[in-house]
Design an enzyme around this catalytic site. Structure first.
Site, PDB file in Angstrom:
ATOM      1  N   GLU A  14       0.878  -1.258   0.043  1.00 55.45           N
ATOM      2  CA  GLU A  14      -0.032  -0.183   0.046  1.00 55.45           C
ATOM      3  C   GLU A  14       0.936   1.195   0.057  1.00 55.45           C
ATOM      4  O   GLU A  14       0.626   2.267   0.679  1.00 55.45           O
ATOM      5  CB  GLU A  14      -0.902  -0.095   1.026  1.00 55.45           C
ATOM      6  CG  GLU A  14      -2.074  -1.203   1.008  1.00 55.45           C
ATOM      7  CD  GLU A  14      -3.244  -1.309   2.185  1.00 55.45           C
ATOM      8  OE1 GLU A  14      -3.911  -1.956   2.124  1.00 55.45           O
ATOM      9  OE2 GLU A  14      -3.097  -0.504   3.204  1.00 55.45           O
ATOM     10  N   GLU A  63      -4.954  -8.241  -1.646  1.00 54.00           N
ATOM     11  CA  GLU A  63      -5.463  -8.413  -0.253  1.00 54.00           C
ATOM     12  C   GLU A  63      -6.934  -7.611  -0.493  1.00 54.00           C
ATOM     13  O   GLU A  63      -7.156  -6.693  -1.243  1.00 54.00           O
ATOM     14  CB  GLU A  63      -4.505  -7.501   0.549  1.00 54.00           C
ATOM     15  CG  GLU A  63      -5.337  -7.477   2.018  1.00 54.00           C
ATOM     16  CD  GLU A  63      -4.307  -6.261   2.903  1.00 54.00           C
ATOM     17  OE1 GLU A  63      -3.294  -6.522   2.797  1.00 54.00           O
ATOM     18  OE2 GLU A  63      -4.929  -5.715   3.467  1.00 54.00           O
TER      19      GLU A  63
END
Length: 540
Positions: free
Chosen positions: A196, A314
């Site tokens: 991220e 994810e």
């Protein structure tokens, strides 16, 4: 007295009976062409780094589920993994870019994560000991799990300003860690770089150009260290939220055949504390909004990196640990299975569910390791849905979600039918587009009694007539215990799914139904339907 009680109960249930309606629907499966493909091991689950004191909304739902302290010897954990034979597992998460590996030239002490007010995500750096790494690999080897490991992509960088990090990645600790892994003979399917950090990032971000250069460096290290290996791990990146320009730049800078898989994350239901989570899950229009992300990433890869494929690295639905008494209940399977079906249509090769265990969205219960409903949804998909995706058209309302794949490991096709309506019972007739094309111009699609006619016209019967063969279909009907959509017990064909006395995963057996009968999908239920004698040229 008994009769009077029966009458009272019947009258009390009458409004619900009258409110329920039956709607006829026709599904047309186009079995001549594959529109997309997944990997054979499409189902993936994650194990995170979060320690027990990771809390959101006055809840601390992580317990001892971190890869650093999870009870790897728990028999139910091994049983759950082995049920997939094999299960793809991704080790990673928000704290992965603060993990150092206690091997080689690491000079700092190997300390666990600790609360730190000025630390990234409120935690200090953490450390993975090689003894623990040995234990992890022992479990994966024992259960046949396929491992993706997320590397620390912030190591050696410095913070330029709040949330923005600069400088080149220092590869020395990761290289020492990979060398150790190779020396022990541990099989890693793929190394993922960072978590991220794309776009504006979550907590931290890195410029796409620098990220691309660092990937070239990591690829060279992998090629060098694995040059004597029979199998070379894939390189995955960036494990972040999709940003079109950032992802395009990353592919352009890193260049041909550097990144094998482009990974992105999805939390399209919003925060776990949102009181409207259930409404979002049951809203077909809301669910469909994320399709634009799948489509845009597919096009981005085709234009800028056709050598790469796409994974959802994810996805937990609701972020910040998921929704309490939502993400671990039956209702979440409407979102989860719809995600798997939708992602597949855009050539998403793997879909990693956050999490295998931990948070409110674990496939396994945090303390007992007993499977939550989504575990069985994932397992049925894994066993039934093949990698080849087919086009399916439906004239039903949007509340009936329909997906079709070639069946896994056998002939025919498997349908996934998701009924989001709380009052409509869909009665479905399935058509083969081959049959429709043969009869085009003669008649339009017939809603009733048409499937078996199409089946007999299109299936190749060898040595006997179609009428001599009894054709059955397999149905796997999923409902919640006692009709409560927030139940943590899933019911398959009327039988609650519970571990056996020995702690084993229960058998997931279908019911056999005469193929001539329409398929009925009750309100707020899910069904997998396998049609082994459905002719689909693309599935041969």
């Amino acid at each position: 007295m008994a009769f009077q009680l029966f009458v009272l109960l019947f009258l009390a249930s009458l409004p619900g009976i009258l409110a329920q309606e039956t709607a006829d629907a026709t599904i047309v499966v186009k079995g001549s062409t594959i529109i997309a493909e997944t990997d054979h091991n499409f189902i993936c689950a994650t194990i995170d780094w979060w320690p027990h004191d990771k809390c959101n909304y006055n809840q601390c739902p992580w317990g001892e589920s971190s890869i650093l302290n999870l009870d790897l010897s728990h028999p139910s954990l091994a049983n759950a993994i082995q049920a997939f034979n094999p299960l793809r597992i991704r080790i990673g998460g928000s704290l992965q870019d603060q993990v150092v590996y206690n091997v080689g030239s690491l000079n700092s002490p190997c300390q666990p994560f600790q609360k730190k007010s000025d630390g990234l995500f409120g935690f200090s750096m953490g450390c993975l000991n090689m003894d623990r790494w040995d234990e992890i690999n022992h479990l994966f080897n024992k259960t046949g799990a396929i491992m993706t490991f997320g590397l620390n992509a912030l190591y050696g960088r410095h913070q330029i300003r709040k949330g923005v990090w600069g400088g080149a990645w220092d590869s020395i600790n990761a290289q020492d860690f990979i060398e150790y892994t190779i020396s022990k003979g541990y099989e890693i399917d793929s190394w993922e770089f960072g978590n991220e950090l794309s776009g504006s990032g979550v907590g931290a971000s890195v410029n796409a150009e620098q990220y691309g250069k660092d990937l070239i460096n990591l690829k060279a290290i992998i090629n060098k260290l694995y040059k004597k290996s029979d199998s070379r791990p894939l390189l995955l990146a960036p494990g972040g939220f999709y940003n079109q320009d950032w992802y395009a730049k990353l592919l352009q800078v890193s260049g041909t055949d550097v990144v094998n898989v482009i990974t992105h994350h999805i939390y399209n239901l919003g925060p776990g504390v949102d009181p409207h989570l259930v409404n979002k899950i049951l809203d077909p229009h809301y669910l469909s909004q994320i399709s634009g992300t799948f489509r845009d990433l597919e096009l981005n890869i085709q234009k800028n990196g056709p050598w790469a494929s796409a994974w959802v690295g994810e996805s937990g639905g609701a972020y910040n640990s998921g929704g309490r008494l939502v993400s671990n209940t039956f209702v979440n399977s409407f979102w989860y299975l719809d995600q798997l079906g939708m992602a597949s249509k855009y050539n998403t090769r793997a879909y990693c569910r956050q999490t295998l265990i931990g948070g409110n969205y674990g496939l396994l219960n945090l303390t007992t390791f007993v499977p939550n409903p989504d575990f069985y949804s994932a397992l049925l998909w894994h066993r039934l849905m093949g990698k080849s995706v087919l086009t399916v058209d439906s004239d039903a309302s949007p509340f009936l979600r329909v997906y079709a794949h070639c069946s896994k490991g056998r002939a025919g096709i498997t349908l996934l039918l998701i009924n989001l309506s709380n009052q409509t019972d869909f009665r479905i007739t399935v058509q083969n587009d081959i049959n429709i094309n043969v009869r085009r111009g003669e008649q339009t699609i017939q809603r009733k009694g048409s499937f078996i006619h199409g089946l007999k016209r299109t299936v190749s019967w060898v040595g006997r007539r179609a009428s001599d063969i009894t054709t059955m279909r397999e149905e796997y009907r999923l409902t919640p215990m006692d009709g409560q959509i927030r139940s943590q017990t899933m019911v398959l064909n009327g039988t609650p799914l519970e571990l056996t006395e020995n702690g084993d995963i229960p058998a997931l057996d279908p019911v056999l139904v005469d193929v001539e009968s329409p398929i009925s999908v009750a309100p707020l239920s899910i069904a997998f339907v396998a049609l082994p004698h459905f002719e689909a040229a693309a599935c041969v």
